[in-house]
Scaffold this motif. Structure first.
Motif, PDB file in Angstrom:
ATOM      1  N   PRO A   4       0.833  -1.212   0.000  1.00  0.00           N
ATOM      2  CA  PRO A   4       0.000   0.000   0.000  1.00  0.00           C
ATOM      3  C   PRO A   4       0.863   1.256   0.000  1.00  0.00           C
ATOM      4  CG  PRO A   4      -0.811  -1.591   1.592  1.00  0.00           C
ATOM      5  CD  PRO A   4       0.502  -2.100   1.123  1.00  0.00           C
ATOM      6  N   ARG A   5       0.405   2.269  -0.731  1.00  0.00           N
ATOM      7  CA  ARG A   5       1.171   3.493  -0.888  1.00  0.00           C
ATOM      8  C   ARG A   5       0.262   4.714  -0.833  1.00  0.00           C
ATOM      9  NH1 ARG A   5       2.273   1.452  -6.367  1.00  0.00           N
ATOM     10  NH2 ARG A   5       0.866  -0.130  -5.537  1.00  0.00           N
ATOM     11  N   ALA A   6       0.825   5.794  -0.338  1.00  0.00           N
ATOM     12  CA  ALA A   6       0.183   7.098  -0.412  1.00  0.00           C
ATOM     13  C   ALA A   6       1.254   8.110  -0.799  1.00  0.00           C
ATOM     14  CB  ALA A   6      -0.453   7.468   0.925  1.00  0.00           C
ATOM     15  N   LEU A   7       0.829   9.284  -1.223  1.00  0.00           N
ATOM     16  CA  LEU A   7       1.772  10.320  -1.631  1.00  0.00           C
ATOM     17  C   LEU A   7       1.588  11.555  -0.770  1.00  0.00           C
ATOM     18  CD1 LEU A   7       0.517   8.994  -4.597  1.00  0.00           C
ATOM     19  CD2 LEU A   7       2.654  10.091  -5.295  1.00  0.00           C
ATOM     20  N   VAL A   8       2.714  12.207  -0.477  1.00  0.00           N
ATOM     21  CA  VAL A   8       2.702  13.462   0.267  1.00  0.00           C
ATOM     22  C   VAL A   8       3.475  14.484  -0.557  1.00  0.00           C
ATOM     23  CG1 VAL A   8       3.408  14.654   2.362  1.00  0.00           C
ATOM     24  CG2 VAL A   8       2.576  12.304   2.500  1.00  0.00           C
ATOM     25  N   ILE A   9       2.805  15.577  -0.911  1.00  0.00           N
ATOM     26  CA  ILE A   9       3.442  16.637  -1.692  1.00  0.00           C
ATOM     27  C   ILE A   9       3.986  17.686  -0.729  1.00  0.00           C
ATOM     28  CG2 ILE A   9       3.082  18.425  -3.426  1.00  0.00           C
ATOM     29  CD1 ILE A   9       0.936  16.690  -4.672  1.00  0.00           C
ATOM     30  N   GLY A  34      -5.649   3.885   7.686  1.00  0.00           N
ATOM     31  CA  GLY A  34      -5.702   3.360   6.331  1.00  0.00           C
ATOM     32  C   GLY A  34      -4.632   2.350   5.991  1.00  0.00           C
ATOM     33  N   PHE A  35      -3.459   2.460   6.616  1.00  0.00           N
ATOM     34  CA  PHE A  35      -2.378   1.538   6.300  1.00  0.00           C
ATOM     35  C   PHE A  35      -2.557   0.215   7.046  1.00  0.00           C
ATOM     36  CE2 PHE A  35       1.008   4.851   4.902  1.00  0.00           C
ATOM     37  CZ  PHE A  35       0.381   4.932   3.664  1.00  0.00           C
ATOM     38  N   PRO A  36      -2.070  -0.873   6.452  1.00  0.00           N
ATOM     39  CA  PRO A  36      -2.311  -2.195   7.055  1.00  0.00           C
ATOM     40  C   PRO A  36      -1.450  -2.438   8.289  1.00  0.00           C
ATOM     41  CG  PRO A  36      -0.900  -2.404   5.139  1.00  0.00           C
ATOM     42  CD  PRO A  36      -1.331  -0.975   5.182  1.00  0.00           C
ATOM     43  N   THR A  37      -1.888  -3.399   9.096  1.00  0.00           N
ATOM     44  CA  THR A  37      -1.102  -3.860  10.229  1.00  0.00           C
ATOM     45  C   THR A  37      -0.043  -4.835   9.734  1.00  0.00           C
ATOM     46  OG1 THR A  37      -2.453  -5.806  10.696  1.00  0.00           O
ATOM     47  CG2 THR A  37      -3.199  -3.707  11.615  1.00  0.00           C
ATOM     48  N   PRO A  38       0.969  -5.151  10.536  1.00  0.00           N
ATOM     49  CA  PRO A  38       1.972  -6.144  10.120  1.00  0.00           C
ATOM     50  C   PRO A  38       1.371  -7.506   9.784  1.00  0.00           C
ATOM     51  CG  PRO A  38       2.775  -4.894  11.991  1.00  0.00           C
ATOM     52  CD  PRO A  38       1.351  -4.496  11.797  1.00  0.00           C
ATOM     53  N   VAL A  66     -18.211   5.865   3.236  1.00  0.00           N
ATOM     54  CA  VAL A  66     -17.173   6.279   2.296  1.00  0.00           C
ATOM     55  C   VAL A  66     -15.791   6.116   2.928  1.00  0.00           C
ATOM     56  CG1 VAL A  66     -16.229   8.216   1.001  1.00  0.00           C
ATOM     57  CG2 VAL A  66     -18.705   7.867   1.091  1.00  0.00           C
ATOM     58  N   ILE A  67     -15.648   6.545   4.180  1.00  0.00           N
ATOM     59  CA  ILE A  67     -14.348   6.451   4.853  1.00  0.00           C
ATOM     60  C   ILE A  67     -13.944   4.998   5.033  1.00  0.00           C
ATOM     61  CG2 ILE A  67     -13.154   6.862   7.036  1.00  0.00           C
ATOM     62  CD1 ILE A  67     -14.662   9.502   7.247  1.00  0.00           C
ATOM     63  N   ALA A  68     -14.890   4.132   5.398  1.00  0.00           N
ATOM     64  CA  ALA A  68     -14.572   2.710   5.574  1.00  0.00           C
ATOM     65  C   ALA A  68     -14.116   2.085   4.253  1.00  0.00           C
ATOM     66  CB  ALA A  68     -15.786   1.969   6.130  1.00  0.00           C
ATOM     67  N   ASP A  69     -14.801   2.434   3.162  1.00  0.00           N
ATOM     68  CA  ASP A  69     -14.389   1.914   1.851  1.00  0.00           C
ATOM     69  C   ASP A  69     -13.020   2.465   1.444  1.00  0.00           C
ATOM     70  OD1 ASP A  69     -16.565   0.279   1.419  1.00  0.00           O
ATOM     71  OD2 ASP A  69     -17.738   1.824   0.401  1.00  0.00           O
ATOM     72  N   LEU A  70     -12.765   3.726   1.765  1.00  0.00           N
ATOM     73  CA  LEU A  70     -11.478   4.328   1.459  1.00  0.00           C
ATOM     74  C   LEU A  70     -10.360   3.604   2.201  1.00  0.00           C
ATOM     75  CD1 LEU A  70      -9.582   6.553   0.368  1.00  0.00           C
ATOM     76  CD2 LEU A  70     -10.290   7.962   2.327  1.00  0.00           C
ATOM     77  N   GLU A  71     -10.550   3.354   3.490  1.00  0.00           N
ATOM     78  CA  GLU A  71      -9.525   2.687   4.284  1.00  0.00           C
ATOM     79  C   GLU A  71      -9.247   1.285   3.760  1.00  0.00           C
ATOM     80  OE1 GLU A  71     -11.150   2.977   8.170  1.00  0.00           O
ATOM     81  OE2 GLU A  71     -10.622   5.095   8.422  1.00  0.00           O
ATOM     82  N   ARG A  72     -10.280   0.566   3.352  1.00  0.00           N
ATOM     83  CA  ARG A  72     -10.074  -0.784   2.796  1.00  0.00           C
ATOM     84  C   ARG A  72      -9.329  -0.712   1.466  1.00  0.00           C
ATOM     85  NH1 ARG A  72     -15.197  -2.017   5.150  1.00  0.00           N
ATOM     86  NH2 ARG A  72     -16.254  -1.171   3.314  1.00  0.00           N
ATOM     87  N   ALA A  73      -9.691   0.254   0.625  1.00  0.00           N
ATOM     88  CA  ALA A  73      -9.030   0.375  -0.683  1.00  0.00           C
ATOM     89  C   ALA A  73      -7.550   0.714  -0.521  1.00  0.00           C
ATOM     90  CB  ALA A  73      -9.734   1.439  -1.526  1.00  0.00           C
ATOM     91  N   ILE A  74      -7.228   1.563   0.451  1.00  0.00           N
ATOM     92  CA  ILE A  74      -5.823   1.901   0.698  1.00  0.00           C
ATOM     93  C   ILE A  74      -5.064   0.682   1.209  1.00  0.00           C
ATOM     94  CG2 ILE A  74      -4.258   3.296   2.107  1.00  0.00           C
ATOM     95  CD1 ILE A  74      -6.447   5.478   2.119  1.00  0.00           C
ATOM     96  N   ALA A  75      -5.612   0.008   2.191  1.00  0.00           N
ATOM     97  CA  ALA A  75      -4.938  -1.142   2.796  1.00  0.00           C
ATOM     98  C   ALA A  75      -4.743  -2.271   1.798  1.00  0.00           C
ATOM     99  CB  ALA A  75      -5.732  -1.642   4.004  1.00  0.00           C
ATOM    100  N   HIS A  76      -5.654  -2.388   0.823  1.00  0.00           N
ATOM    101  CA  HIS A  76      -5.562  -3.461  -0.171  1.00  0.00           C
ATOM    102  C   HIS A  76      -4.838  -3.022  -1.443  1.00  0.00           C
ATOM    103  CE1 HIS A  76      -9.332  -5.442   1.833  1.00  0.00           C
ATOM    104  NE2 HIS A  76      -8.215  -5.636   2.519  1.00  0.00           N
TER     105      HIS A  76
END
Length: 756
Positions: free
Chosen positions: A148-153, A310-314, A268-278
């Motif tokens: 999983p990845r996110a971007l910070v500008i 949003g990020f997954p656990t180990p 929406v937030i729950a779906d967002l968190e799952r999409a990020i983690a996956h």
């Protein structure tokens, strides 16, 4: 990712160093980005926001939290990863700050191995070029393993910085054809530009909650949006909501949304968190300096919320291991503190007081201080480098490594400590999913597996780049000669991207590095950390000699100096053979002109002279030497005399014939962006390269296959980076030796000190 009214409060910190009792209370996040993108600044700002630092970049005693190594301070850049643990909402976050310079990609990949998610830091000051070839390559590497990845500008306050343009560039270049998979979760609010053109960021627009916050006073204060802000937010939010709903596991959600139904924010937030983690959606956030008078930077709360929610656990990051003794297929490890121990050494360092210190990521089980554990490591040359043909660049010889076989040992763990930049704090244990320092593992090297003594395991190593810049070193003085071997062994154990070669052909000790900066750091570590001063020589390429046609030689060794003399005469003929034939010796003597017992003596002399070379000092190969005739003396002939005569005959044949220099040819694979293909091809032509073909690989990139003389590749790791602005990479393998052009050979003969 939630209403600021509930998240504006600072996250709870458990003290100087965060602690976790269960794997689901841990997040391991690597910060990735090119040099100057602001990774270390973001790490320190996050640590301040979470209460782990008292002021920017420093712990309570004033020690810098990142870039603390003395080499880093002298060179003003990160050369190794560091781990900063913080706590937010009762979650321990291990922030893994990785080097951004391409020469230290080995440390970066080690950081990715220790992490379960990645934050890609992109500088808005660089404009669209902030997403360079290295960023794209690392993004694709994370995608291959489903990280999983996110971007910070960052650097939004720079003159002409454009958040929308950089976000659009990230979506187009990193989205892999799906630009809706990378979208902002927030938009910056700018203040009035200053005299220097810099525009301070004074607030944030949360696209999920549709709230605008003014942060100019140091706190998130909800304000009414302007008409321009409302229009921009509505446009960006609609696209964001559609992208999130498209990834929802509820297949009816999109239809309901298109029919005009108002979807609850919590859904929406729950779906967002799952999409990020996956790894199906990659949000864009921003980090900005604090407004005047404020303490913390902007965007830190949102980043911490994203990491914890949003990020997954180990437990969601699977790593495979196998038993090194039974040869069974690798199996996924269980991220359970009660399971058998399995940890991996992420990096190794030397401490002048405690000796070798290993940074380990625990994937399974629990590691305790004073445990007896099993250390198992891979063959570095077989497992750690990309070269598939196993040949040493230059002449096909094998590399040297101080411990080049898979090693096993049982050792007792010393102290356990929690990393916090330069500082370390005592630990009693490290549970599955956590990261800790371990002392006294004298046999452990970077990439080794630490497992239970009665249940040994071996984790497959992460891929490392092949070092392609040769550096020939020798001890500076007598005192350095005694310490050189140990220093080099410790250097290679700490940094597996350094490869050590003892070249018997050129009689040089060669360090293979990733680039100039990597070379400089390796040499400085030898000097500063291991107390070894070395001198750098010009790297020599292993050339060979051969005969271009037939030639005859007469060897006469006749001496009389009282008592037994020396008498041996032989006649030989030399002719070239196909590549790879070596030295072939044929006896065609008739009538006993050379006695039987001295035939082998002539052969020994010929082979010894061939090894020394006959013209320029390079080994002679691929010839047939035929012994035709000779003379002997009943008293003065001897083994030594005929060896000397054989060598003299070969040298005379070389003087009478024409000798060709053979140079090693490398097969080179170069992956470069399409816009730089012409530049690279032109450069290859100037290096006497032969292009064998080109083919497209990933979008916007081309692979060039060529054959290039090794003499032309000694600095290619540096030159290619300059040609492509760091966006190209290459690999090479030994192909063959072939005759060198006469003009080049003449230049080398005039300056034989440059190669051997």
């Amino acid at each position: 990712m939630a209403d600021k009214s509930s998240t504006a409060a600072r996250g709870s910190s458990t003290g100087k160093v965060a602690a976790a009792a269960r794997p689901d209370e841990i997040r391991n996040v690597a910060l990735v980005g090119h040099t100057g993108s602001g990774k270390t600044t973001v790490v320190e700002a996050l640590a301040m926001e979470a209460g782990a630092l008292t002021r920017s970049g420093r712990v309570e005693d004033g020690t810098c939290v990142s870039d603390y190594d003395e080499i880093e301070q002298r060179q003003h850049r990160s050369v190794q990863l560091s781990v900063i643990p913080v706590a937010w909402n009762d979650i321990k976050i291990n922030l893994i700050d990785t080097p951004g310079y391409a020469d230290f990609v080995g440390e970066l990949r080690a950081g990715l191995r220790a992490a379960d998610a990645a934050l890609f830091i992109v500088s808005a000051a660089a404009g669209p070029e902030g997403v360079n070839g290295q960023t794209l390559a690392l993004w694709e590497e994370c995608a291959r393993v489903g990280m999983p990845r996110a971007l910070v500008i960052t650097h939004l306050d720079a003159a002409r910085a454009d958040f929308d343009l950089v976000a659009q560039t990230c979506a187009e270049l990193l989205g892999g054809g799906d630009s809706d998979a990378i979208l902002p979760l927030q938009l910056p609010v700018y203040g009035e530009p200053g005299p220097d053109g810099h525009r301070p960021v004074t607030g944030v627009i949360d696209l999920l909650t549709e709230q605008v916050y003014d942060c100019s006073a140091g706190a998130h204060t909800s304000v009414e949006p302007t008409a321009e802000q409302a229009e921009a937010a509505t446009r960006a939010r609609n696209r964001l909501i559609e992208a999130i709903i498209a990834e929802s596991e509820d297949e009816t959600l999109m239809d309901r949304y298109l029919e005009g139904e108002q979807i609850e924010l919590s859904t929406v937030i729950a779906d967002l968190e799952r999409a990020i983690a996956h790894d199906r959606f990659h949000p864009i956030l921003f980090a900005a300096p604090p407004p005047e008078g404020a303490r913390e930077g902007l965007g830190m709360v949102e980043i911490l919320e994203l990491i914890t929610r949003g990020f997954p656990t180990p437990a969601e990051h699977s790593v495979a291991a196998r038993c090194p003794t039974n040869g069974r297929e690798p199996r996924a490890l269980s991220c359970d503190p009660a399971a058998p121990l399995a940890a991996e050494v992420i990096r190794t360092a030397s401490d002048p007081y405690v000796g070798r210190v290993s940074l380990v990521r625990v994937f399974s089980g629990t590691l305790h201080a004073d445990d007896t554990v099993h250390i198992c490591g891979h063959d570095h040359d077989a497992a750690s480098y990309d070269g598939a043909d196993g040949h040493r660049p230059g002449d096909g010889s094998e590399p040297t490594h101080p411990d080049s076989t898979t090693h096993d040992a049982d050792e007792r763990v010393g102290a356990l400590t929690a990393p916090f930049g330069k500082q370390q704090f005592p630990l009693q244990q490290a549970i599955a999913g956590d990261i800790a320092y371990v002392t006294k593992l004298g046999h452990a090297e970077t990439g080794d597996t630490v497992s239970a003594k009665d249940s040994p395991l071996l984790i497959e190593p992460w891929p490392l780049p092949e070092p392609l810049l040769p550096v020939a070193v020798r001890a500076h003085g007598k005192s350095d000669e005694d310490k050189l071997s140990q220093g080099l062994a410790r250097l290679v154990a700490e940094d597996p991207t350094v490869r050590l070669e003892q070249n018997s052909r050129t009689r040089q000790l060669v360090l293979w590095c990733l680039g100039e900066a990597h070379r400089d750091v390796a040499l400085e570590r030898l000097r500063v950390r291991f107390g070894v001063q070395v001198d750098v020589d010009e790297y020599r390429v292993a050339l060979r000699e051969t005969f271009a046609g037939k030639a005859a030689g007469h060897g006469r060794h006749v001496k009389q100096s009282g008592g037994h003399g020396q008498y041996a005469i032989c006649e030989i003929e030399v002719e070239p053979l196909p590549e790879g034939s070596g030295i072939e010796f044929v006896d065609k003597v008739v009538g006993g002109a050379v006695p039987r017992q001295f035939i082998s003596s002539v052969e020994k002399g010929v082979r010894a002279q061939a090894e020394r070379g006959v013209e320029s000092g390079y080994p002679l190969v691929d010839v047939r030497v035929t012994l035709l005739d000779g003379k002997s003396h009943s008293v003065d002939s001897s083994d030594a005399a005929f060896q000397t005569a054989g060598a003299l005959a070969l040298r005379e044949a070389a003087a009478a014939g024409r000798i060709e220099l053979l140079e090693p040819i490398a097969e080179v694979l170069i992956t470069v962006s399409d816009e730089n293909v012409g530049t690279v091809l032109g450069d290859l032509a100037g290096r006497r390269g032969r292009v064998l073909g080109t083919e497209p690989t990933t979008a916007g990139r081309t692979t060039i296959r060529a054959e290039v003389p090794e003499l032309e590749l000694r600095r290619y790791a540096i030159d290619l980076r300059s040609l492509s602005r760091g966006a190209a990479r290459f690999s090479r393998g030994y192909a063959r030796h072939e005759p060198m052009p006469a003009q080049v050979a003449a230049e080398l003969r005039g300056n034989t000190a440059s190669v051997m």
